[in-house]
Motif scaffolding. Structure first.
Motif, mmCIF file in Angstrom:
data_model
loop_
_atom_site.group_PDB
_atom_site.id
_atom_site.type_symbol
_atom_site.label_atom_id
_atom_site.label_comp_id
_atom_site.label_asym_id
_atom_site.label_seq_id
_atom_site.Cartn_x
_atom_site.Cartn_y
_atom_site.Cartn_z
ATOM 1 N N MET A 1 0.798 -1.231 -0.217
ATOM 2 C CA MET A 1 0.022 0.024 0.032
ATOM 3 C C MET A 1 0.897 1.332 0.022
ATOM 4 O O MET A 1 0.613 2.290 -0.744
ATOM 5 C CB MET A 1 -0.819 -0.160 1.297
ATOM 6 C CG MET A 1 -1.855 1.034 1.330
ATOM 7 S SD MET A 1 -3.128 1.023 2.827
ATOM 8 C CE MET A 1 -3.796 2.648 2.775
ATOM 9 N N MET A 2 2.175 1.242 0.682
ATOM 10 C CA MET A 2 2.928 2.285 0.756
ATOM 11 C C MET A 2 3.279 2.553 -0.640
ATOM 12 O O MET A 2 3.801 3.460 -0.866
ATOM 13 C CB MET A 2 3.793 2.386 1.882
ATOM 14 C CG MET A 2 3.130 2.009 3.465
ATOM 15 S SD MET A 2 4.177 2.237 4.802
ATOM 16 C CE MET A 2 4.579 3.891 4.721
ATOM 17 N N TYR A 3 3.956 1.255 -1.107
ATOM 18 C CA TYR A 3 4.370 1.496 -2.410
ATOM 19 C C TYR A 3 3.569 2.238 -3.488
ATOM 20 O O TYR A 3 4.037 2.809 -4.424
ATOM 21 C CB TYR A 3 4.992 0.172 -3.064
ATOM 22 C CG TYR A 3 6.675 -0.010 -2.453
ATOM 23 C CD1 TYR A 3 7.611 0.671 -3.146
ATOM 24 C CD2 TYR A 3 7.061 -0.662 -1.465
ATOM 25 C CE1 TYR A 3 8.951 0.688 -2.776
ATOM 26 C CE2 TYR A 3 8.235 -0.782 -1.103
ATOM 27 C CZ TYR A 3 9.369 -0.121 -1.586
ATOM 28 O OH TYR A 3 10.502 -0.130 -1.233
ATOM 29 N N ALA A 4 2.202 1.687 -3.316
ATOM 30 C CA ALA A 4 0.985 2.317 -4.286
ATOM 31 C C ALA A 4 1.218 3.693 -3.948
ATOM 32 O O ALA A 4 0.920 4.316 -5.044
ATOM 33 C CB ALA A 4 -0.062 1.657 -4.083
ATOM 34 N N THR A 5 1.224 4.175 -2.953
ATOM 35 C CA THR A 5 1.468 5.587 -2.429
ATOM 36 C C THR A 5 2.437 6.374 -3.130
ATOM 37 O O THR A 5 2.308 7.448 -3.957
ATOM 38 C CB THR A 5 1.444 5.668 -0.995
ATOM 39 O OG1 THR A 5 0.321 5.054 -0.133
ATOM 40 C CG2 THR A 5 1.282 7.146 -0.555
ATOM 41 N N VAL A 6 3.775 5.660 -3.121
ATOM 42 C CA VAL A 6 4.957 6.208 -3.787
ATOM 43 C C VAL A 6 4.631 6.254 -5.304
ATOM 44 O O VAL A 6 4.955 7.417 -6.118
ATOM 45 C CB VAL A 6 6.095 5.264 -3.518
ATOM 46 C CG1 VAL A 6 7.283 5.577 -4.577
ATOM 47 C CG2 VAL A 6 6.569 5.167 -2.122
#
Length: 301
Positions: free
Chosen positions: A32-37
């Protein structure tokens, strides 16, 4: 299907599915955090097409959108609430000092709440290893996370910014447990920063943060020695992601008092956080009871 054969087929699933869930969620959070990135990179390079749809400030639209996603995730997965958000000033500096869970997911939630409900950015002091994770720098930069020196912290506060930090840091994340003991090892840097910047300290604690994510307890002594030798944040594996009830309690502000030494101020802040833990946290923590807390009627933001 023959009942015996059905049991034979389903048994491995029943045994390993819970294990898959508790170890897969941290990876899901990372995804999810990489999707945010990825979203932030898209926003950065396609800003002309979407600029007008957000705001006059370059990153405001992206931050509000990401904050909305995390706030929704917090609400639906953890029934997340903040009690005492009004104790954080609408303008001017303050230093938030918090207990560090195995993963500081409550800080992601608080940052989102601050952006959405108080229209303020909360800068967070994070471990330097996060900047070495591929692609994470843009996420940390946009949301004001950094690894500043003591002097830089003082300058940020003197500019009127909100700053959050955990004196226990990675050590507390890995080696505290369901008894919620503070692991500060005599650190006084935050107290010296607050004293020099002449700012109020606000103690913060999140109920059941240790029940959402936990660290493996097997071989704890060896793992702790490994961490002290290597400073590797992966020294104690993390598991969890349980949909437990989470409430962040904002404690009473501790105003600047020039008469207090850094040692005395640190002790005062520790006592304030311990009191929040004593008042609001079941000790030792229980994952099952924390799940049952989802049915509690106390309400916050």
């Amino acid at each position: 299907m023959d009942p015996y054969n059905a049991i034979t087929v389903l048994a491995p699933v029943l045994i390993f599915y819970p294990l898959l869930i508790v170890f897969a969620f941290p990876l899901t959070l990372l995804a999810m955090m990489y999707a945010t990135v990825l979203f932030l990179h898209v926003y950065k390079h396609r800003r002309r097409e979407i600029y007008d749809a957000y705001s006059e400030n370059f990153w405001d639209g992206a931050k509000q959108t990401v904050a909305s996603v995390f706030d929704a995730q917090a609400t639906y997965w953890n029934g997340y609430e903040v009690i005492g958000l009004d104790k954080i000033p609408d303008k001017g500096a303050a230093l938030l000092v918090y207990y560090h869970g195995a993963l500081p997911i409550d800080m992601y939630y608080i940052i989102a709440k601050m952006l959405l409900y108080k229209k303020r950015s909360l800068k967070n002091v994070v471990a330097t290893f996060l900047f070495r994770l591929p692609g994470f720098k843009i996420l940390l930069d946009v949301f004001g996370a950094s690894s500043p020196t003591r002097d830089e912290c003082v300058k940020m506060l003197k500019r009127g910014e909100l700053l959050a930090l955990s004196p226990g840091g990675v050590r507390e994340a890995l080696f505290s447990d369901e008894h919620y003991q503070l692991v500060w090892n005599g650190r006084l840097g935050f107290a010296k920063v607050a004293h020099e910047a002449e700012v109020t300290i606000i103690p913060v604690f999140t109920q059941n943060v240790r029940e959402m994510f936990r660290t493996i307890k097997m071989g704890r002594r060896i793992l702790q020695l490994l961490y002290e030798f290597t400073r590797c944040p992966l020294a104690a594996p993390i598991y969890g992601g349980f949909p437990v009830k989470m409430r962040t309690y904002i404690g009473d502000p501790i105003p600047h008092d020039s008469r207090l030494t850094p040692e005395e101020l640190s002790e005062k802040v520790q006592m304030a956080i311990k009191n929040l833990i004593k008042k609001h946290q079941r000790v030792p923590g229980s994952i099952l009871l924390a799940l049952a807390d989802r049915f509690s009627r106390k309400k916050g933001v």
